[in-house]
Write a protein that holds these residues in place. Structure first.
Motif, PDB file in Angstrom:
ATOM      1  N   LYS A 196       1.007  -1.060  -0.099  1.00  0.00           N
ATOM      2  CA  LYS A 196       0.003  -0.148  -0.096  1.00  0.00           C
ATOM      3  C   LYS A 196       0.926   1.139  -0.015  1.00  0.00           C
ATOM      4  CE  LYS A 196      -3.786  -1.998   2.794  1.00  0.00           C
ATOM      5  NZ  LYS A 196      -4.361  -2.021   4.003  1.00  0.00           N
ATOM      6  N   LYS A 197       0.293   2.446  -0.231  1.00  0.00           N
ATOM      7  CA  LYS A 197       0.966   3.556  -0.368  1.00  0.00           C
ATOM      8  C   LYS A 197       1.378   3.887   0.939  1.00  0.00           C
ATOM      9  CE  LYS A 197      -0.413   5.697  -4.779  1.00  0.00           C
ATOM     10  NZ  LYS A 197      -1.166   6.897  -5.503  1.00  0.00           N
ATOM     11  N   ALA A 198       0.556   3.766   1.927  1.00  0.00           N
ATOM     12  CA  ALA A 198       1.129   4.031   3.313  1.00  0.00           C
ATOM     13  C   ALA A 198       2.536   3.528   3.480  1.00  0.00           C
ATOM     14  CB  ALA A 198      -0.164   3.698   4.327  1.00  0.00           C
ATOM     15  N   TYR A 199       2.720   2.671   2.992  1.00  0.00           N
ATOM     16  CA  TYR A 199       4.012   1.844   3.448  1.00  0.00           C
ATOM     17  C   TYR A 199       5.347   2.366   2.599  1.00  0.00           C
ATOM     18  CZ  TYR A 199       1.681  -1.652   6.394  1.00  0.00           C
ATOM     19  OH  TYR A 199       0.838  -2.019   7.445  1.00  0.00           O
ATOM     20  N   ARG A 200       4.966   3.334   1.653  1.00  0.00           N
ATOM     21  CA  ARG A 200       5.998   3.797   0.834  1.00  0.00           C
ATOM     22  C   ARG A 200       6.534   5.120   1.229  1.00  0.00           C
ATOM     23  NH1 ARG A 200       3.299   2.347  -4.976  1.00  0.00           N
ATOM     24  NH2 ARG A 200       2.857   0.236  -4.665  1.00  0.00           N
ATOM     25  N   VAL A 201       7.934   5.326   1.032  1.00  0.00           N
ATOM     26  CA  VAL A 201       8.723   6.721   0.965  1.00  0.00           C
ATOM     27  C   VAL A 201       8.337   7.246  -0.173  1.00  0.00           C
ATOM     28  CG1 VAL A 201      10.456   7.938   1.419  1.00  0.00           C
ATOM     29  CG2 VAL A 201      10.187   5.968   2.986  1.00  0.00           C
ATOM     30  N   LYS A 202       7.927   8.295  -0.622  1.00  0.00           N
ATOM     31  CA  LYS A 202       7.497   8.687  -1.901  1.00  0.00           C
ATOM     32  C   LYS A 202       8.066  10.070  -2.254  1.00  0.00           C
ATOM     33  CE  LYS A 202       4.815   7.247  -4.373  1.00  0.00           C
ATOM     34  NZ  LYS A 202       4.988   6.411  -5.857  1.00  0.00           N
ATOM     35  N   LYS A 203       8.166  11.022  -1.206  1.00  0.00           N
ATOM     36  CA  LYS A 203       8.530  12.457  -1.468  1.00  0.00           C
ATOM     37  C   LYS A 203      10.128  12.424  -1.530  1.00  0.00           C
ATOM     38  CE  LYS A 203       4.472  14.400   0.620  1.00  0.00           C
ATOM     39  NZ  LYS A 203       4.139  15.206   1.752  1.00  0.00           N
TER      40      LYS A 203
ATOM     41  N   HIS B 161       3.707   1.975  11.471  1.00  0.00           N
ATOM     42  CA  HIS B 161       4.276   0.847  10.533  1.00  0.00           C
ATOM     43  C   HIS B 161       5.363   1.522   9.802  1.00  0.00           C
ATOM     44  CE1 HIS B 161       2.421   2.677   7.106  1.00  0.00           C
ATOM     45  NE2 HIS B 161       1.424   2.888   7.647  1.00  0.00           N
ATOM     46  N   PHE B 162       6.411   0.343   9.240  1.00  0.00           N
ATOM     47  CA  PHE B 162       7.591   0.992   8.611  1.00  0.00           C
ATOM     48  C   PHE B 162       6.993   1.517   7.255  1.00  0.00           C
ATOM     49  CE2 PHE B 162       6.538  -3.251   6.987  1.00  0.00           C
ATOM     50  CZ  PHE B 162       6.758  -3.170   5.423  1.00  0.00           C
ATOM     51  N   ARG B 163       7.932   2.376   6.630  1.00  0.00           N
ATOM     52  CA  ARG B 163       7.991   2.585   5.183  1.00  0.00           C
ATOM     53  C   ARG B 163       9.392   2.388   4.628  1.00  0.00           C
ATOM     54  NH1 ARG B 163       6.078   8.608   4.521  1.00  0.00           N
ATOM     55  NH2 ARG B 163       7.999   8.796   5.566  1.00  0.00           N
ATOM     56  N   VAL B 164       9.087   2.175   3.072  1.00  0.00           N
ATOM     57  CA  VAL B 164      10.200   1.860   2.289  1.00  0.00           C
ATOM     58  C   VAL B 164      10.024   2.786   1.198  1.00  0.00           C
ATOM     59  CG1 VAL B 164       8.927  -0.109   1.303  1.00  0.00           C
ATOM     60  CG2 VAL B 164      11.370  -0.211   1.485  1.00  0.00           C
TER      61      VAL B 164
ATOM     62  N   LYS C 287      10.232  -7.465  -8.093  1.00  0.00           N
ATOM     63  CA  LYS C 287      10.751  -8.436  -7.343  1.00  0.00           C
ATOM     64  C   LYS C 287      11.101  -8.099  -5.829  1.00  0.00           C
ATOM     65  CE  LYS C 287      12.740 -10.950 -11.012  1.00  0.00           C
ATOM     66  NZ  LYS C 287      13.914 -11.370 -12.216  1.00  0.00           N
ATOM     67  N   ILE C 288      11.618  -6.688  -5.659  1.00  0.00           N
ATOM     68  CA  ILE C 288      12.086  -6.221  -4.184  1.00  0.00           C
ATOM     69  C   ILE C 288      10.787  -6.194  -3.719  1.00  0.00           C
ATOM     70  CG2 ILE C 288      12.924  -4.302  -2.987  1.00  0.00           C
ATOM     71  CD1 ILE C 288      14.785  -3.790  -5.360  1.00  0.00           C
ATOM     72  N   ARG C 289       9.644  -5.438  -4.330  1.00  0.00           N
ATOM     73  CA  ARG C 289       8.218  -5.285  -3.463  1.00  0.00           C
ATOM     74  C   ARG C 289       7.724  -6.462  -3.165  1.00  0.00           C
ATOM     75  NH1 ARG C 289       6.537  -2.063  -7.541  1.00  0.00           N
ATOM     76  NH2 ARG C 289       7.420   0.011  -7.417  1.00  0.00           N
TER      77      ARG C 289
ATOM     78  N   LYS D 140       7.110  -8.552   5.482  1.00  0.00           N
ATOM     79  CA  LYS D 140       6.351  -7.521   6.056  1.00  0.00           C
ATOM     80  C   LYS D 140       6.165  -7.814   7.577  1.00  0.00           C
ATOM     81  CE  LYS D 140       1.950  -5.245   5.611  1.00  0.00           C
ATOM     82  NZ  LYS D 140       0.585  -5.249   4.684  1.00  0.00           N
ATOM     83  N   GLU D 141       5.795  -9.348   8.152  1.00  0.00           N
ATOM     84  CA  GLU D 141       5.518  -9.402   9.294  1.00  0.00           C
ATOM     85  C   GLU D 141       6.838  -9.395  10.384  1.00  0.00           C
ATOM     86  OE1 GLU D 141       2.398  -9.432  10.467  1.00  0.00           O
ATOM     87  OE2 GLU D 141       1.858  -9.275   8.300  1.00  0.00           O
TER      88      GLU D 141
END
Length: 112
Positions: free
Chosen positions: A2-9, A40-43, A63-65, A72-73
């Protein structure tokens, strides 16, 4: 993922690069920074142009995702981290990417 788990900016990427610590193996570099207020973490995932054309880079990102989704757990919450793929990563299978990611994430103490 999900987008909440991503570093985007870009500013968030730069904060992790400048304030975080780095860990590496032959295939990946990982920067991490603690964020105690997060639930939670962000990647963030970075695959440079040395990897290949856009198709190859996107395949590596997928593949990384997928590998991170499997882990994740086990990933510690309350942190941001960035995974940077090194050249020749596009030649690896999904299993090899997973094992290399597990190795570098253990070095960074992101997973146990």
């Amino acid at each position: 993922m999900k987008k909440a788990y991503r570093v985007k900016k870009e500013s968030e990427f730069q904060q992790v690069f400048q304030e975080g610590t780095s860990f590496a193996n032959r295939r990946f570099v990982v920067y991490r920074i603690d964020k105690p207020e997060q639930k939670h973490f962000r990647v963030g995932i970075s695959v440079g142009k040395k990897i290949g054309n856009a198709v190859a880079r996107n395949a590596v990102k997928r593949k990384i995702r997928a590998s991170l989704f499997e882990l994740k757990e086990r990933i510690e919450p309350e942190l941001d981290f960035i995974v940077i793929a090194r050249p020749k990563t596009e030649e690896l299978s999904s299993k090899e990417i997973l094992s290399n990611l597990v190795h570098v994430l253990k070095l960074a103490k992101i997973i146990e």
